[in-house]
Design a protein around this motif. Structure first.
Motif, PDB file in Angstrom:
ATOM      1  N   LYS A 168      35.991  50.647  32.318  1.00  0.00           N
ATOM      2  CA  LYS A 168      36.263  49.222  32.479  1.00  0.00           C
ATOM      3  C   LYS A 168      37.530  48.897  31.691  1.00  0.00           C
ATOM      4  O   LYS A 168      37.646  49.230  30.514  1.00  0.00           O
ATOM      5  CB  LYS A 168      35.099  48.371  31.966  1.00  0.00           C
ATOM      6  N   THR A 224      41.430  42.816  31.345  1.00  0.00           N
ATOM      7  CA  THR A 224      42.717  42.181  31.646  1.00  0.00           C
ATOM      8  C   THR A 224      42.581  40.685  31.431  1.00  0.00           C
ATOM      9  O   THR A 224      41.472  40.167  31.236  1.00  0.00           O
ATOM     10  CB  THR A 224      43.155  42.444  33.102  1.00  0.00           C
ATOM     11  N   GLU A 233      37.520  41.854  33.866  1.00  0.00           N
ATOM     12  CA  GLU A 233      37.396  43.305  33.834  1.00  0.00           C
ATOM     13  C   GLU A 233      37.727  43.935  35.177  1.00  0.00           C
ATOM     14  O   GLU A 233      37.236  43.493  36.224  1.00  0.00           O
ATOM     15  CB  GLU A 233      35.970  43.712  33.450  1.00  0.00           C
ATOM     16  N   LEU A 234      38.533  44.975  35.139  1.00  0.00           N
ATOM     17  CA  LEU A 234      38.740  45.841  36.291  1.00  0.00           C
ATOM     18  C   LEU A 234      37.813  47.040  36.092  1.00  0.00           C
ATOM     19  O   LEU A 234      37.983  47.811  35.157  1.00  0.00           O
ATOM     20  CB  LEU A 234      40.189  46.298  36.369  1.00  0.00           C
ATOM     21  N   VAL A 267      35.908  50.390  43.106  1.00  0.00           N
ATOM     22  CA  VAL A 267      36.776  49.516  42.321  1.00  0.00           C
ATOM     23  C   VAL A 267      36.260  48.088  42.425  1.00  0.00           C
ATOM     24  O   VAL A 267      36.023  47.588  43.527  1.00  0.00           O
ATOM     25  CB  VAL A 267      38.233  49.576  42.828  1.00  0.00           C
ATOM     26  N   VAL A 273      37.582  44.517  41.515  1.00  0.00           N
ATOM     27  CA  VAL A 273      38.833  43.859  41.152  1.00  0.00           C
ATOM     28  C   VAL A 273      38.558  42.414  40.753  1.00  0.00           C
ATOM     29  O   VAL A 273      37.917  41.676  41.516  1.00  0.00           O
ATOM     30  CB  VAL A 273      39.824  43.903  42.334  1.00  0.00           C
ATOM     31  N   CYS A 281      43.970  39.477  40.413  1.00  0.00           N
ATOM     32  CA  CYS A 281      44.564  40.812  40.321  1.00  0.00           C
ATOM     33  C   CYS A 281      44.552  41.456  41.703  1.00  0.00           C
ATOM     34  O   CYS A 281      43.610  41.274  42.478  1.00  0.00           O
ATOM     35  CB  CYS A 281      43.779  41.656  39.325  1.00  0.00           C
ATOM     36  N   CYS A 336      45.157  45.300  43.727  1.00  0.00           N
ATOM     37  CA  CYS A 336      45.115  46.730  43.441  1.00  0.00           C
ATOM     38  C   CYS A 336      45.512  47.520  44.688  1.00  0.00           C
ATOM     39  O   CYS A 336      44.883  47.370  45.744  1.00  0.00           O
ATOM     40  CB  CYS A 336      43.708  47.111  42.976  1.00  0.00           C
ATOM     41  N   LYS A 382      40.104  40.506  45.195  1.00  0.00           N
ATOM     42  CA  LYS A 382      38.902  40.247  44.412  1.00  0.00           C
ATOM     43  C   LYS A 382      37.670  40.849  45.086  1.00  0.00           C
ATOM     44  O   LYS A 382      37.487  40.771  46.295  1.00  0.00           O
ATOM     45  CB  LYS A 382      38.706  38.740  44.244  1.00  0.00           C
TER      46      LYS A 382
END
Length: 812
Positions: free
Chosen positions: A761, A764, A768-769, A785, A787, A791, A793, A802
Motif C-alpha cells: 500500500k 498518496t 492509498e494506492l 490495483v 486506485v 489518481c 494509473c 478510481k
C-alpha cells in the motif's frame, strides 16, 4: 509558468506580524548569568516558575514558548512537552502548546526546566541564555488573559544537574549527571514554597539575536512509553575514579575490565536486586528492549543515599559490552540516588538504544530496579506504507528499514538517531525520497530544503548539515549538488513547485559556485572541501578513489544531475537564458566524461583522473551514476558497464556502495532492466543485518571493526540513509514511475518473477494506492490495483481510474 515582474523582483513577507510576541513579553533568565551578551554560562540548568490565578476554568488556552537551548514545560505539575525544534536563529521557531485541560479555577503554575548549552551543537546555533513564554487564556467572553514571561517570574538554579559534565560529542549537549539528593521535590506544581527563589532578569524580545519569529511548521513529536523486556547479562567491573569532567574517560578505561558472569533473565526483570559492591567492584546489569527505541531513559529504582548508577547506552553489544568512543560517541549518563525510591527520567539528552548497561556503584546496600523504560519520541505520521510478500527475508528487511526511517524522523531528517542526530543534506535527500513512498508527509522534506538553503554563504556554497553551531567540518560539494537536485524530488513527490520559485536565485548561486572549478573541457577539477561521495566498504574493504583531487567522475555526474534539474527549474521559471546555458553545460560534461573517464579495458568508468592518469579503481557508485545520467538503457556502453560492475560474473575488484548509495544503485539497475539483480544485492547485503539480529539498518555493511591493535570501533546501527528497500519495493518490484508530479498520474511496470506474491500500500495525497501482484502459474500473473480518486494509473497500455482493477498478464 513565467514569473511576473513582481514575483521576480519583490519578495513576499515570510513571517506574519501576528507571530510577534506581546509588548510585555520578555526574554528571561537567571540574573546572575546574563550580565552581558558575550559572557555566557555553560550547561546552565535552571528552574522557572510563574504562579497566577484564574477566575474560572478556561474554555481555551494556548502557550507559546522558546528556550535557548532546550526546555521541558509543566502546567500544574503535568508534563506538557519539550522543545524547541531545530532552527536558524534568524528564522527562529517557537512552539505552541494547547494547555486548556491542564488549567483550573484559582491558583495555577507554569513551571519550566531549561538549559542553555553555552556552545553550538549539531542541532542548535548558540545565541544567549533565553526563555520566552506567553500564555493566552480565554475565560468567558472577555478579552483573553495573557501570562507573559517577565520580571514577575522567579527562577532557581537546577543544582541537581552537574554543570561540569562533558559533552556527549561535538554534535550534542552534555551528558546528564543528575544528583537526586539535590532535587527540588514538587517544584513543578502547587503548593510549593518558592519564596527563596529570585526574580528573573528580563530583556526586550525585539532587541535580541532572534530576528524573526515563526511558529514551528512541523507537528509536535509523538511520545509513548516502552519498557525493557529482559535482562541479557550481569557481571562486574573493576572501578576507577575520575572527576565528573572526565566521566567518559572513567567509563572507557573500565571497559576492558568488564567480566560478564550471568546470562539472560527473561522472567526476573521486575524488582531485580543488585547486591552492594565489595572489593572495589561495581556491578554490571544489562537490560534489553524489544527493538531499537529513541527517547528519554526512565528508571524506577530503590537504593541508599549516594549510590551511583552509570548508564551506558548501546544500539548493539560487543561481546556483551556496551561500548563508548571517546571521540564521537560518549553515550552515557549518571544518576546519584536519594535515599529510598527514586523515579528518574532524562530531561534533555534523548538517545537511540536497544540495550542499557548499568554500572551500579553502591557500597552501603543493594539497589533494586523496579522498572527500566523509555519515553519514546518520533515524528507523527498519519499513514504509512504497507508490505507483505511471499519472501520473508524481504519482509524482514522492509521492517528494519521502516523502523529506522521512523527513528531518524525527528524534528528533521537525521543521519543517525544515536551518534550525531544531525540534519545532513546528503542523508536527508534520500530519507525524504524514501519517506515520500513511506508516508507521503512532505513537511520535513520542505524543512530540509529551506534550512540547508539558510546556510548558503555569499559565494553560493551550502553547509553539509544545518542548523548546526559547531563548525567542525568543511562543506561537502556533493551535498550542495544534492540540495540543488532535491528540489526536483520535492516537486516530483508533492506536485508543489512554489519552493523552486522561491529559491531559484539561490539555486543559480549554488551552481555558479561550481563553475569556478571547471577545466577547459568543462569538467569539475580540483574542487575544494571535503570530497565525500560514499563510505564505500571502509574500513574493512576497498575505498573509493575520490580523495586525491583531480577530476572525480562521480562528482561530475552529480553535477550533471543538478544541471539537468536546473533546466527543469528554468523552464518552470520561463528563464530561457538559464535553460540554454545549463542544457549546454550538462551536455559538455557528459561528453567529457565519456571521452576522458572511460576505461576500455575495464569496461567501466573509473573513479577519477589525476595528473592526466586514470585511476585504477572501479566502483559501483561511479558506474551507477553513469548509468543514470550518461546513458540510455539500450546504449552498448550501458550493457558493458552492467556486466563489468554489477553482473554476477564480473571480473576484477569493484568497490561496493555502502547503504547510503543503495537507492542510486537500485535505480541504475532498474533502468537497465536488472531488477532481479538489485533484489539479490538487497537480500545479500541487508540480510546480514537480519542475521545479526538487528532491528534497524546500519550506517555501513559492518557494525564493529577490530583494528590491528585490538581497539574496537563501531558505527551507527540506526542510519536511515540505508532504508532504500522501501523505495525499491515501489520503484523496482512494482515499477512505479510518476508521470505527473504528486503521484497524480503514475505508470506501473511490475518486475514479474522478482517475488511470487507481494501486497503493498502506497500512501498518496489522494489516498492509498493498493497493489497485489500474484503468480498464478509459471507464465501467468495477476495484478490487482485499487486506485484512489484523483489518481490515474497506466499499465499495459490501459489507463485505470478510481476503483479496484484486476489484470491477468500471460506469457511472462
Amino acid at each position: 509558468m513565467t514569473q511576473s515582474i513582481s514575483e521576480r523582483f519583490v519578495r513576499s513577507r515570510k513571517v506574519d506580524k501576528t507571530t510577534n510576541w506581546k509588548s510585555q513579553t520578555q526574554l528571561i533568565w537567571d540574573p546572575d548569568e546574563v550580565e552581558t551578551h558575550y559572557e555566557q554560562p555553560k550547561n546552565a540548568f535552571c528552574h522557572f516558575r510563574k504562579v497566577f490565578n484564574l477566575p474560572e476554568i478556561p474554555h481555551k488556552a494556548a502557550l507559546k514558548i522558546f528556550a535557548d537551548s532546550r526546555y521541558v514545560l509543566y502546567i500544574n505539575g503535568h508534563p506538557i512537552g519539550r522543545g524547541p525544534c531545530r532552527s536558524d536563529p534568524r528564522m527562529q521557531y517557537y512552539d505552541e502548546w494547547e494547555v486548556t485541560s491542564h488549567l483550573k479555577s484559582g491558583a495555577n503554575v507554569i513551571a519550566i526546566l531549561a538549559i542553555h548549552y553555552g556552545y553550538g551543537t549539531g542541532q542548535s546555533v548558540n545565541r544567549i541564555p533565553a526563555l520566552i513564554a506567553e500564555a493566552e487564556i480565554q475565560v468567558g467572553v472577555e478579552s483573553p488573559i495573557v501570562i507573559s514571561s517577565d520580571t514577575t517570574w522567579t527562577c532557581h538554579p537546577a543544582s541537581a544537574y552537574n554543570r561540569n559534565a562533558p559533552r556527549i560529542n561535538g554534535c550534542q549537549g552534555p551528558i546528564e549527571i543528575y544528583d537526586a539528593r539535590l532535587a527540588l521535590i514538587g517544584w513543578t506544581g502547587l503548593p510549593f514554597d518558592d519564596s527563596a527563589w529570585k526574580p528573573v532578569k528580563g530583556r526586550n524580545s525585539v532587541l535580541s539575536p532572534f530576528w524573526n519569529w515563526a511558529m514551528r511548521d512541523i507537528p509536535h513529536l509523538e511520545e509513548g512509553i516502552v519498557d525493557a523486556q529482559a535482562i541479557v547479562n550481569t557481571g562486574f567491573v573493576q572501578q576507577f575514579s575520575d572527576p565528573v569532567e572526565r566521566i567518559h574517560h572513567q567509563i572507557f578505561a573500565e571497559e576492558r575490565f568488564i567480566q560478564i558472569t550471568g546470562g539472560r533473565l527473561d522472567d526476573k526483570i521486575s524488582d531485580y536486586s543488585v547486591e552492594r559492591n565489595v572489593d572495589g567492584l561495581a556491578s554490571i546489569i544489562t537490560f534489553e528492549f524489544p527493538v531499537m527505541e529513541v527517547g528519554y531513559l526512565q528508571l524506577d529504582v530503590t537504593g541508599c543515599q549516594g549510590a551511583v548508577i552509570d548508564v551506558v547506552y548501546a544500539e548493539e553489544l560487543w561481546e556483551g559490552k556496551a561500548l563508548i568512543n571517546l571521540a564521537y560517541s560518549r553515550q552515557i549518563d549518571r544518576f546519584i540516588l536519594a535515599e529510598g525510591r527514586n523515579q528518574l527520567e532524562i530531561a534533555f539528552a534523548w538517545r537511540a538504544f536497544r540495550y542499557v548497561q548499568f554500572r551500579v556503584r553502591s557500597t552501603e546496600g543493594p539497589v533494586v530496579f523496579h522498572r527500566v523504560g523509555v519515553r519514546t519520541r518520533k515524528y507523527p505520521l498519519e499513514q504509512t506504507a504497507f508490505l507483505h510478500s511471499s519472501n520473508e527475508r524481504l519482509n524482514g528487511i522492509w521492517e528494519i528499514s521502516a523502523r529506522t526511517l521512523r527513528l531518524c524522523m525527528q524534528d528533521g531528517f537525521l543521519d543517525s538517531s544515536s551518534r550525531e542526530q544531525q540534519q545532513w543534506m546528503g542523508d536527508g535527500r534520500w530519507q525524504a525520497v524514501i519517506n515520500s513512498y513511506f508516508s507521503g508527509d512532505s513537511r520535513l522534506h520542505r524543512k530540509l530544503l529551506e534550512q540547508i538553503g539558510q546556510s548558503q554563504d555569499w559565494q553560493g556554497m551550502t553547509k553539509a548539515r544545518y542548523p548546526d553551531g559547531h563548525h567542525n567540518y568543511p562543506p561537502i560539494p556533493s551535498f550542495c549538488l544534492a540540495w540543488i537536485s532535491a528540489f526536483a524530488d520535492y516537486r516530483r513527490y508533492t506536485g508543489d513547485d512554489a519552493l523552486i520559485r522561491e529559491w531559484w536565485p539561490k539555486l543559480v548561486g549554488a551552481l555558479r559556485w561550481f563553475s569556478t572549478y571547471e577545466n577547459e573541457d568543462g569538467l569539475l577539477e580540483d574542487v575544494p572541501y571535503w570530497a565525500f561521495i560514499d563510505w564505500a566498504e571502509g574500513p574493512d574493504g576497498p575505498l573509493l578513489d575520490d580523495q586525491r583531487g583531480g577530476i572525480i567522475t562521480s562528482l561530475n555526474l552529480q553535477y550533471v544531475e543538478a544541471l539537468q534539474a536546473a533546466c527543469t527549474y528554468a523552464e518552470l521559471e520561463g528563464d530561457s537564458e538559464a535553460l540554454h546555458y545549463y542544457a549546454e553545460k550538462a551536455q559538455q560534461i557528459k561528453s567529457g566524461l565519456q571521452q576522458y573517464l572511460w576505461d576500455e579495458e575495464k569496461g567501466a568508468y573509473v573513479d577519477c583522473k589525476v595528473s592526466d592518469r586514470l585511476s585504477e579503481v572501479v566502483s559501483e557508485q561511479t558506474n551507477a551514476l553513469a548509468l543514470l545520467h550518461l546513458h540510455e538503457a539500450s546504449d552498448e556502453r550501458a550493457q558493458i558497464v552492467y556486466r563489468a560492475v554489477f553482473g554476477e560474473d564480473k571480473k576484477g575488484q569493484v568497490v561496493a556502495g555502502s547503504p547510503y548509495f543503495m537507492l542510486v544503485i537500485c535505480r541504475a539497475l532498474q533502468k537497465v532492466g536488472a531488477v532481479t539483480r538489485a533484489l539479490e544485492l538487497i537480500m545479500n547485503r541487508y540480510g546480514a543485518m537480519l542475521d545479526a539480529g538487528s532491528t534497524t539498518t546500519w550506517e555501513k555493511w559492518t557494525l564493529f571493526h577490530n583494528d590491528n591493535e585490538g581497539t574496537v570501533f563501531f558505527f551507527s546501527a540506526s542510519h536511515a540513509w540505508g532504508t532504500a528497500p522501501i523505495a525499491f519495493v515501489f520503484e523496482g518490484i512494482f515499477g512505479i514511475q510518476s508521470l505527473e508530479p504528486g503521484f497524480k498520474r503514475i505508470s506501473l511496470s511490475p518486475a514479474y518473477g522478482a517475488v511470487s506474491h507481494i501486497h503493498a500500500k502506497l500512501p498518496t495525497v489522494y489516498g492509498e494506492l493498493e497493489l497485489h501482484l500474484r503468480q498464478i502459474s509459471t507464465s501467468e500473473w495477476e495484478l490487482e490495483v485499487d486506485v484512489p480518486e484523483g489518481c490515474l494509473c497506466e499499465i499495459e497500455g490501459d489507463l485505470l481510474g478510481k476503483g479496484r482493477h484486476v489484470l491477468s498478464i500471460g506469457g511472462v
